[in-house]
Design a protein around this motif. Structure first.
Motif, PDB file in Angstrom:
ATOM      1  N   VAL A 429       0.823  -1.219   0.000  1.00  0.00           N
ATOM      2  CA  VAL A 429       0.000   0.000   0.000  1.00  0.00           C
ATOM      3  C   VAL A 429       0.856   1.267   0.000  1.00  0.00           C
ATOM      4  N   LEU A 430       1.919   1.269   0.796  1.00  0.00           N
ATOM      5  CA  LEU A 430       2.723   2.481   0.910  1.00  0.00           C
ATOM      6  C   LEU A 430       3.788   2.607  -0.173  1.00  0.00           C
ATOM      7  N   GLY A 431       4.153   1.479  -0.739  1.00  0.00           N
ATOM      8  CA  GLY A 431       5.076   1.505  -1.880  1.00  0.00           C
ATOM      9  C   GLY A 431       6.366   2.247  -1.591  1.00  0.00           C
ATOM     10  N   SER A 432       6.694   3.235  -2.463  1.00  0.00           N
ATOM     11  CA  SER A 432       7.976   3.938  -2.377  1.00  0.00           C
ATOM     12  C   SER A 432       8.059   4.883  -1.188  1.00  0.00           C
ATOM     13  N   LEU A 433       6.947   5.091  -0.491  1.00  0.00           N
ATOM     14  CA  LEU A 433       6.997   5.956   0.696  1.00  0.00           C
ATOM     15  C   LEU A 433       7.829   5.325   1.824  1.00  0.00           C
ATOM     16  N   ILE A 434       8.055   4.053   1.754  1.00  0.00           N
ATOM     17  CA  ILE A 434       8.892   3.410   2.767  1.00  0.00           C
ATOM     18  C   ILE A 434      10.224   2.961   2.168  1.00  0.00           C
ATOM     19  N   ASP A 435      10.561   3.526   1.031  1.00  0.00           N
ATOM     20  CA  ASP A 435      11.841   3.233   0.382  1.00  0.00           C
ATOM     21  C   ASP A 435      12.932   4.045   1.078  1.00  0.00           C
ATOM     22  N   THR A 436      13.804   3.388   1.773  1.00  0.00           N
ATOM     23  CA  THR A 436      14.851   4.101   2.515  1.00  0.00           C
ATOM     24  C   THR A 436      15.834   4.794   1.595  1.00  0.00           C
ATOM     25  N   GLY A 437      15.882   4.393   0.349  1.00  0.00           N
ATOM     26  CA  GLY A 437      16.787   5.049  -0.595  1.00  0.00           C
ATOM     27  C   GLY A 437      16.238   6.344  -1.156  1.00  0.00           C
ATOM     28  N   ASN A 438      14.981   6.629  -0.938  1.00  0.00           N
ATOM     29  CA  ASN A 438      14.324   7.841  -1.432  1.00  0.00           C
ATOM     30  C   ASN A 438      14.364   8.901  -0.323  1.00  0.00           C
ATOM     31  N   THR A 439      15.139   9.973  -0.525  1.00  0.00           N
ATOM     32  CA  THR A 439      15.329  10.998   0.512  1.00  0.00           C
ATOM     33  C   THR A 439      14.046  11.754   0.835  1.00  0.00           C
ATOM     34  N   SER A 440      13.115  11.810  -0.101  1.00  0.00           N
ATOM     35  CA  SER A 440      11.864  12.539   0.145  1.00  0.00           C
ATOM     36  C   SER A 440      10.799  11.661   0.781  1.00  0.00           C
ATOM     37  N   ALA A 441      11.060  10.356   0.906  1.00  0.00           N
ATOM     38  CA  ALA A 441      10.050   9.430   1.407  1.00  0.00           C
ATOM     39  C   ALA A 441       9.713   9.695   2.872  1.00  0.00           C
ATOM     40  N   ALA A 442      10.729   9.920   3.707  1.00  0.00           N
ATOM     41  CA  ALA A 442      10.494  10.092   5.143  1.00  0.00           C
ATOM     42  C   ALA A 442       9.604  11.303   5.434  1.00  0.00           C
ATOM     43  N   PRO A 443       9.878  12.509   4.856  1.00  0.00           N
ATOM     44  CA  PRO A 443       8.983  13.652   5.113  1.00  0.00           C
ATOM     45  C   PRO A 443       7.560  13.409   4.620  1.00  0.00           C
ATOM     46  N   LEU A 444       7.415  12.724   3.478  1.00  0.00           N
ATOM     47  CA  LEU A 444       6.073  12.434   2.966  1.00  0.00           C
ATOM     48  C   LEU A 444       5.322  11.476   3.884  1.00  0.00           C
ATOM     49  N   LEU A 445       6.039  10.481   4.381  1.00  0.00           N
ATOM     50  CA  LEU A 445       5.407   9.501   5.280  1.00  0.00           C
ATOM     51  C   LEU A 445       4.958  10.189   6.575  1.00  0.00           C
ATOM     52  N   HIS A 446       5.804  11.099   7.085  1.00  0.00           N
ATOM     53  CA  HIS A 446       5.444  11.831   8.304  1.00  0.00           C
ATOM     54  C   HIS A 446       4.230  12.738   8.054  1.00  0.00           C
ATOM     55  N   THR A 447       4.196  13.347   6.881  1.00  0.00           N
ATOM     56  CA  THR A 447       3.060  14.208   6.527  1.00  0.00           C
ATOM     57  C   THR A 447       1.773  13.399   6.429  1.00  0.00           C
TER      58      THR A 447
END
Length: 504
Positions: A429-447
């Motif tokens: 469901v979350l897909g690339s939002l939990i990709d640790t290699g994606n620097t923008s993933a963590a802020p998006l997940l927190h949002t």
């Protein structure tokens, strides 16, 4: 108690036939009742020998009397009490033999029961008992008979302490502090207090050994708060006889569990007919026509044979007492119990006590909601297994009991889903939002987490994140792009919220 004390007891009416004064001063150690012609193997030094003289006949009576009394002399008996009922009087041959061998002899009138003599001996003897005396023979025989008759611990404990001549508080306890039996008048002993007493060594504790006890939950302890209430050797013998009774009960329970296992197989199979379930309940000794029923499951991290079943049976015994209950094992090794009645509140308090028997082995349990009748038991078992999985998930390294009726929110409900399934769902469901290699993933997940926690309010989300509301709009659009979800739709919000909870 000396021989002369027994002979002077007017309630018995014993009539002395021969004795030397010094022999009357001898202390009595016990009583043996025998009608064997050669009793030497069964007589102990200092004992009173009671005989109905069935072995004696006029033909060859002198030789028979000689052999009998010589045997008493060799065994160092204290006195012979010969019954008059069989022959009307004590034969002269027997009295003469007693004189030759120096064995005091007295007649027991026909109307006097041997039981009255033995009871009087032990009543007096136990009143004077020192710490070094063992269990008297008559008490040992009585306890052995009770064990052979499958008498319960309560009856055996009462018989063991009946002749002390004083009230002694004695208990048979399990390792979890459950009182299996207690002497009359002994105060109720709370389980927590009993466990503390067994642990700190206060009073006297004698293990009740049983070879059939495969788990700590089946092992018993004989406990006396007052260490001077009874002689240690006596307690050792009582514990040994209690152990034989416990072995028989363990074997009976093992045989009965086969029927319970079959009930579990039936409940775990989809489409089981209510009539078949009712028949299986009757086979297990449970009421088949009335509910409610409670189903509880359990497992231990250590898959040792019988450990989970033993723990669950002990927990059920704590809260259900001697009432009917069925404890068995499902095909996958999970222990389960079916208990008439609603889920008792005391179960949660008992669980740590039971788990404390094996503190290094987590004990997990789950309870389903009450089933109104046989037709609801399969569903109750499914709920209990789900609650068990929840307990395992919440506290993998600690003991925990979970009640399915406590699943009142999405996060608690998801705890029963296997970890592998939760992780797979979250990744999907979350897909690339939990990709640790994606620097923008963590802020998006927190949002995303903040936006859903704020019930989809843009202004509150911006305030919580210290961002401009336009920035929040931009991030939400990016989240929708990566997940393929529309956060204006309730269903998509729920999917994403469940995915976040699955990562917790």
């Amino acid at each position: 108690m000396h021989v002369e004390h027994l002979l002077r007891d007017e309630t018995l009416g014993l009539r002395l036939l021969w004795a030397e004064d010094t022999l009357l001063e001898r202390e009595i150690s016990g009583v043996t009742v025998t009608d064997l012609e050669d009793p030497v193997r069964f007589v102990r030094p200092g004992e009173v020998v009671l005989s109905g003289l069935v072995w004696w006949t006029p033909d060859g009576g002198q030789d028979k009397a000689e052999r009998f009394v010589a045997g008493l002399r060799g065994a160092d008996a204290a006195v012979l009490l010969a019954g008059e009922e069989t022959h009307g009087a004590v034969p002269g041959d027997l009295v003469e033999a007693c004189v030759r061998h120096g064995i005091p002899v007295a007649a027991v009138p026909a109307h006097v029961m041997f039981r009255a003599v033995t009871d009087q001996v032990y009543f007096q003897q136990w009143g004077e008992l020192s710490r070094h005396h063992a269990l008297p023979e008559i008490a040992r025989a009585r306890l052995s008979r009770l064990a052979a008759q499958d008498a319960g611990p309560e009856a055996m404990l009462a018989a063991a302490f009946a002749h002390l001549g004083r009230t002694a508080a004695a208990y048979v306890l399990t390792a979890t502090g459950r009182t299996v039996a207690a002497t009359e008048g002994a105060r109720a002993l709370p389980a927590e207090e009993a466990v503390a007493a067994l642990m700190d060594g206060s009073g006297t504790t004698i293990p009740v050994d049983s070879e059939a006890a495969g788990t700590p939950y089946e092992r018993l302890h004989l406990y006396l708060p007052d260490p001077d209430a009874a002689p240690p050797r006596m307690l050792q013998e009582v514990a040994a006889i209690l152990g034989r009774g416990q072995e028989a009960r363990i074997r009976r329970r093992a045989a009965a569990r086969r029927a319970v296992d079959e009930l579990g197989t039936l409940l775990a199979r989809s489409g089981a007919e209510a009539t078949d379930v009712a028949a299986a309940l009757r086979t297990c000794g449970l009421p088949a026509a009335e509910g409610p029923y409670q189903v509880i499951t359990a497992e231990t991290a250590d898959r040792r044979e019988g450990l989970a079943e033993g723990a669950l049976a002990e927990a059920v015994a704590h809260v259900a007492g001697p009432g009917p209950a069925a404890v068995g094992r499902l095909a996958d090794g999970t222990a389960f119990a079916v208990v008439p009645g609603d889920f008792p509140a005391g179960f949660g308090a008992v669980w740590p006590l039971v788990a404390g028997c094996e503190p290094s082995v987590p004990l997990h349990g789950g309870a389903g909601s009450p089933a109104a009748g046989p037709e609801g038991l399969a569903g109750a078992l499914a709920e209990a297994r789900y609650a068990l999985a929840s307990a395992r998930s919440i506290a993998p390294d600690a003991s925990l009991l979970t009640d399915a009726t406590a699943f009142t929110s999405l996060d608690t409900l998801l705890t029963g889903v296997p970890a592998e399934v939760r992780n797979a769902y979250s990744r999907t469901v979350l897909g690339s939002l939990i990709d640790t290699g994606n620097t923008s993933a963590a802020p998006l997940l927190h949002t995303l987490r903040t936006f859903l926690a704020c019930d989809g309010s843009w202004a509150r989300t911006a305030e919580a994140l210290h961002l401009h509301v336009n920035t929040v709009h931009y991030r939400i659009q990016r989240i929708e792009h990566f997940t393929g979800r529309d956060l204006s739709r309730l269903a998509d919000r729920l999917d994403l919220w469940a995915a976040l909870l699955c990562r917790s």
